[in-house]
Design a protein around this motif. Structure first.
Motif, PDB file in Angstrom:
ATOM      1  N   THR A  25       1.064  -1.587  -0.269  1.00  0.00           N
ATOM      2  CA  THR A  25       0.292  -0.465  -0.061  1.00  0.00           C
ATOM      3  C   THR A  25       0.390   1.362  -0.326  1.00  0.00           C
ATOM      4  O   THR A  25       2.082   0.768   0.390  1.00  0.00           O
ATOM      5  N   ASP A  26      -0.417   2.574  -0.501  1.00  0.00           N
ATOM      6  CA  ASP A  26       0.601   3.657  -0.328  1.00  0.00           C
ATOM      7  C   ASP A  26       0.434   4.068   0.916  1.00  0.00           C
ATOM      8  O   ASP A  26      -0.179   3.468   2.193  1.00  0.00           O
ATOM      9  N   GLU A  27       1.056   5.203   1.340  1.00  0.00           N
ATOM     10  CA  GLU A  27       0.939   5.854   2.882  1.00  0.00           C
ATOM     11  C   GLU A  27      -0.352   6.074   2.601  1.00  0.00           C
ATOM     12  O   GLU A  27      -0.343   6.567   3.900  1.00  0.00           O
ATOM     13  N   HIS A  28      -0.953   6.735   2.073  1.00  0.00           N
ATOM     14  CA  HIS A  28      -2.424   6.559   2.174  1.00  0.00           C
ATOM     15  C   HIS A  28      -3.548   5.311   2.282  1.00  0.00           C
ATOM     16  O   HIS A  28      -4.853   5.664   2.143  1.00  0.00           O
ATOM     17  N   GLY A  29      -2.941   4.421   2.600  1.00  0.00           N
ATOM     18  CA  GLY A  29      -3.393   3.014   2.393  1.00  0.00           C
ATOM     19  C   GLY A  29      -3.754   2.114   1.278  1.00  0.00           C
ATOM     20  O   GLY A  29      -4.771   1.323   1.147  1.00  0.00           O
ATOM     21  N   HIS A  30      -3.850   3.030   0.360  1.00  0.00           N
ATOM     22  CA  HIS A  30      -4.443   1.943  -1.279  1.00  0.00           C
ATOM     23  C   HIS A  30      -3.033   1.315  -1.591  1.00  0.00           C
ATOM     24  O   HIS A  30      -2.308   1.753  -1.824  1.00  0.00           O
ATOM     25  N   ALA A  31      -3.919   0.434  -2.392  1.00  0.00           N
ATOM     26  CA  ALA A  31      -2.843  -0.963  -3.249  1.00  0.00           C
ATOM     27  C   ALA A  31      -1.982  -0.086  -4.363  1.00  0.00           C
ATOM     28  O   ALA A  31      -2.444   0.799  -5.147  1.00  0.00           O
ATOM     29  N   GLU A  32      -1.176   0.240  -5.041  1.00  0.00           N
ATOM     30  CA  GLU A  32       0.239   0.254  -5.884  1.00  0.00           C
ATOM     31  C   GLU A  32       0.753  -0.920  -6.276  1.00  0.00           C
ATOM     32  O   GLU A  32       0.950  -0.973  -5.993  1.00  0.00           O
ATOM     33  N   GLY A  33      -0.001  -1.724  -7.453  1.00  0.00           N
ATOM     34  CA  GLY A  33       0.183  -2.350  -8.165  1.00  0.00           C
ATOM     35  C   GLY A  33      -0.008  -3.781  -8.616  1.00  0.00           C
ATOM     36  O   GLY A  33      -1.724  -3.388  -8.903  1.00  0.00           O
ATOM     37  N   GLY A  34       0.490  -4.351  -8.776  1.00  0.00           N
ATOM     38  CA  GLY A  34      -0.846  -5.857  -9.025  1.00  0.00           C
ATOM     39  C   GLY A  34      -0.506  -6.445 -10.396  1.00  0.00           C
ATOM     40  O   GLY A  34      -0.573  -5.355 -11.695  1.00  0.00           O
ATOM     41  N   ASP A  68       2.592  12.727   2.001  1.00  0.00           N
ATOM     42  CA  ASP A  68       3.148  13.082   3.174  1.00  0.00           C
ATOM     43  C   ASP A  68       3.620  14.518   2.676  1.00  0.00           C
ATOM     44  O   ASP A  68       4.405  15.116   2.191  1.00  0.00           O
ATOM     45  N   GLY A  69       2.587  15.018   3.028  1.00  0.00           N
ATOM     46  CA  GLY A  69       2.533  17.093   3.075  1.00  0.00           C
ATOM     47  C   GLY A  69       2.691  17.544   1.634  1.00  0.00           C
ATOM     48  O   GLY A  69       2.648  18.686   1.403  1.00  0.00           O
ATOM     49  N   THR A  70       1.738  16.364   0.735  1.00  0.00           N
ATOM     50  CA  THR A  70       1.336  16.483  -0.534  1.00  0.00           C
ATOM     51  C   THR A  70       0.110  16.579  -0.485  1.00  0.00           C
ATOM     52  O   THR A  70      -0.534  15.256  -0.419  1.00  0.00           O
ATOM     53  N   PRO A  71      -1.388  16.964  -2.039  1.00  0.00           N
ATOM     54  CA  PRO A  71      -2.330  16.462  -2.587  1.00  0.00           C
ATOM     55  C   PRO A  71      -1.683  14.802  -2.811  1.00  0.00           C
ATOM     56  O   PRO A  71      -0.695  15.048  -3.469  1.00  0.00           O
ATOM     57  N   PRO A  72      -2.616  13.623  -2.902  1.00  0.00           N
ATOM     58  CA  PRO A  72      -2.065  12.415  -2.952  1.00  0.00           C
ATOM     59  C   PRO A  72      -1.625  12.571  -4.826  1.00  0.00           C
ATOM     60  O   PRO A  72      -2.708  13.409  -5.303  1.00  0.00           O
ATOM     61  N   LEU A 117       7.229  12.010  -9.779  1.00  0.00           N
ATOM     62  CA  LEU A 117       6.554  13.004  -9.426  1.00  0.00           C
ATOM     63  C   LEU A 117       5.623  12.902 -10.232  1.00  0.00           C
ATOM     64  O   LEU A 117       5.825  14.056 -11.183  1.00  0.00           O
ATOM     65  N   ALA A 118       4.312  12.794 -10.023  1.00  0.00           N
ATOM     66  CA  ALA A 118       3.295  13.694 -10.812  1.00  0.00           C
ATOM     67  C   ALA A 118       3.198  14.802 -10.880  1.00  0.00           C
ATOM     68  O   ALA A 118       2.896  14.513  -9.608  1.00  0.00           O
ATOM     69  N   SER A 119       2.276  15.423 -11.354  1.00  0.00           N
ATOM     70  CA  SER A 119       2.187  17.232 -11.289  1.00  0.00           C
ATOM     71  C   SER A 119       0.491  17.233 -10.482  1.00  0.00           C
ATOM     72  O   SER A 119       0.047  17.841 -10.338  1.00  0.00           O
ATOM     73  N   SER A 120      -0.175  16.205 -11.128  1.00  0.00           N
ATOM     74  CA  SER A 120      -1.620  16.086 -11.172  1.00  0.00           C
ATOM     75  C   SER A 120      -1.835  15.273 -10.159  1.00  0.00           C
ATOM     76  O   SER A 120      -1.487  14.669  -9.583  1.00  0.00           O
ATOM     77  N   ILE A 121      -3.430  15.535  -9.400  1.00  0.00           N
ATOM     78  CA  ILE A 121      -3.261  14.797  -8.081  1.00  0.00           C
ATOM     79  C   ILE A 121      -4.108  13.625  -8.663  1.00  0.00           C
ATOM     80  O   ILE A 121      -5.326  13.691  -9.536  1.00  0.00           O
ATOM     81  N   VAL A 122      -4.422  12.555  -7.840  1.00  0.00           N
ATOM     82  CA  VAL A 122      -5.132  11.548  -7.913  1.00  0.00           C
ATOM     83  C   VAL A 122      -6.438  11.562  -6.821  1.00  0.00           C
ATOM     84  O   VAL A 122      -6.048  11.364  -5.614  1.00  0.00           O
ATOM     85  N   GLY A 123      -7.419  11.984  -7.003  1.00  0.00           N
ATOM     86  CA  GLY A 123      -8.686  12.373  -6.524  1.00  0.00           C
ATOM     87  C   GLY A 123      -9.094  10.633  -5.780  1.00  0.00           C
ATOM     88  O   GLY A 123      -8.954   9.680  -6.254  1.00  0.00           O
ATOM     89  N   GLU A 124      -9.715  11.338  -4.474  1.00  0.00           N
ATOM     90  CA  GLU A 124     -10.902  10.361  -3.943  1.00  0.00           C
ATOM     91  C   GLU A 124     -12.064  10.206  -4.726  1.00  0.00           C
ATOM     92  O   GLU A 124     -12.151  11.145  -5.727  1.00  0.00           O
ATOM     93  N   PRO A 125     -12.722   8.360  -5.320  1.00  0.00           N
ATOM     94  CA  PRO A 125     -11.717   7.498  -4.395  1.00  0.00           C
ATOM     95  C   PRO A 125     -10.967   7.219  -4.876  1.00  0.00           C
ATOM     96  O   PRO A 125     -10.670   7.194  -6.314  1.00  0.00           O
TER      97      PRO A 125
END
Length: 420
Positions: A25-34, A68-72, A117-125
């Motif tokens: 998972t990432d720092e936000h508790g989301h899966a990153e992979g597969g 960490d200190g930035t939007p996703p 690093l991407a400049s765009s934000i990954v919105g929820e969910p």
């Protein structure tokens, strides 16, 4: 309804993110992979930074969502074998497909710390099908996987049987309302005291309390002491007998009150308003009156604000009139009321019944086909029935407006509500 009974037959189509133990998972508790073709139950490899390690042909991309200190935002690191490569050794693009076939692309750029690093934000969910396209030292690489959260699938027939209903998110009106209490009273001028004209014994009384009477209907017969003949007393109006102060055989004095008759087809509602609220209440304001005995409601408007204050409560009294053709609203009864002071049009509203708590979010659930998914919302003003949506929905989204708690329970039952 027993939740277990309705849920057990549902065939879930749920691909869970790995934020609870099955994958990195990432720092936000989301899966990153597969990687493409990877089963959802297979544990994904982690990289040195805790992200999902995607490997192919001797190269690897470690992918995470930095918060960490930035939007996703998507963040990646490049590897050749076990060796870290500089960010300038390649490029990474993350292509997302959200529910409803909504495409979203994130291009990562080299950073001074050696990551991309991407400049765009990954919105929820953070719930989507993911395609990762990379080029490392000129080698083209690709991975595809599912990363779902707050999502479940319920067959339409099962949803219908369970009472799950949806409606399109749309513009609406939010009312500025004040809740007050009041008292029902007869309308002045629509009641009368029926009296004896001449003294004498009461020979006959024809009605009792609660009886409906017509104007001109005989209510009593009295023998006059003056003429020693009988005379009749009739009702001066059509209404209901609310009091009887006489009985057969008694001697009526001149002017003695025999009955109180009132026309109760209309009643006054005296609403008691306290403090600064009185400054906002004006004649013509809309009022919804609720009968406390059974919750029945009706709508009316304020007729006038009475001068002075009510002696006992020191409140300002706003008076409205209600229709009472069925006689179910009774004088002397306490009622509650909601006075509308102002109405403001809003771009988007949802019913309060649609809202649920998911993690630390206020959410609704949208439906696309047979799939349901959370939508975290930023909320604005609300009234007794609905709430303004500032962010998180668009007009036309099919929102679950009835039995939303069943959808939430199904997601939680399926394990798709991990700590965020």
């Amino acid at each position: 309804m027993n939740l277990r009974h309705w849920m057990l037959p549902i065939a879930l189509v749920m691909a869970l993110s790995a934020c609870g133990g099955d994958a990195a998972t990432d720092e936000h508790g989301h899966a990153e992979g597969g990687e493409a073709g990877t089963e959802h139950t297979e544990e994904a490899a982690k990289g040195a930074h805790g992200g999902r390690l995607l490997e192919q042909d001797g190269y690897a991309v470690e992918l995470a969502i930095a918060e960490d200190g930035t939007p996703p935002k998507y963040q990646a690191w490049l590897y050749k074998g076990d060796d870290a490569l500089p960010a300038t050794a390649g490029k990474v693009e993350v292509r997302l497909k959200r529910l409803g076939n909504i495409a979203e692309n994130h291009t990562l750029a080299p950073q001074a710390d050696g990551s991309l690093l991407a400049s765009s934000i990954v919105g929820e969910p953070h719930s989507f099908d993911v395609e990762v396209l990379a080029q490392v030292e000129g080698k083209p690489l690709r991975w595809a996987y599912e990363s779902y959260e707050g999502r479940t699938t319920i067959a339409r027939t099962m949803a219908d049987q369970s009472g799950i209903k949806v409606a399109a998110a749309s513009p609406g009106i939010i009312a500025d309302e004040h809740e007050v209490q009041g008292l029902l009273t007869p309308v002045e001028g629509r009641s009368a005291k029926v009296t004896a004209r001449f003294p004498g014994p009461i020979k006959r009384l024809t009605v009792n309390v609660g009886d409906r009477v017509r104007a001109g209907q005989v209510l009593a017969v009295i023998e006059s002491n003056l003429s020693l003949s009988n005379y009749t007393i009739t009702s001066p109006l059509t209404g209901v007998v609310v009091a009887r102060d006489a009985y057969v055989g008694a001697v009526a004095g001149e002017g003695m009150v025999l009955y109180d008759v009132a026309d109760l087809t209309r009643l006054w509602v005296d609403l008691h308003i306290f403090g600064a609220d009185a400054q906002h209440i004006q004649p013509g304001g809309r009022v919804q009156v609720t009968r406390m005995s059974d919750g029945a409601t009706l709508d009316t408007v304020i007729d006038r604000i009475l001068p002075g204050t009510a002696t006992a409560s020191q409140s300002t009294v706003a008076r409205a009139t209600i229709a009472n053709a069925d006689g179910q609203w009774r004088p002397g009864s306490a009622v509650k009321a909601r006075i509308t002071v102002d109405q403001q049009p809003t771009t988007l509203v949802v019913p309060l019944a649609a809202l649920q708590k998911f993690r630390d979010w206020d959410v609704v659930f949208i439906r696309v086909g047979n799939t349901y998914e959370i939508r975290p919302l930023t909320l604005g003003k609300r009234d007794a029935a609905q709430v303004e949506v500032l962010e998180g929905l668009k007009a036309g989204d099919q929102v679950v407006v009835e039995q939303s708690y069943l959808v939430k329970a199904d997601i939680e039952k399926s394990g798709a509500s991990h700590d965020h």
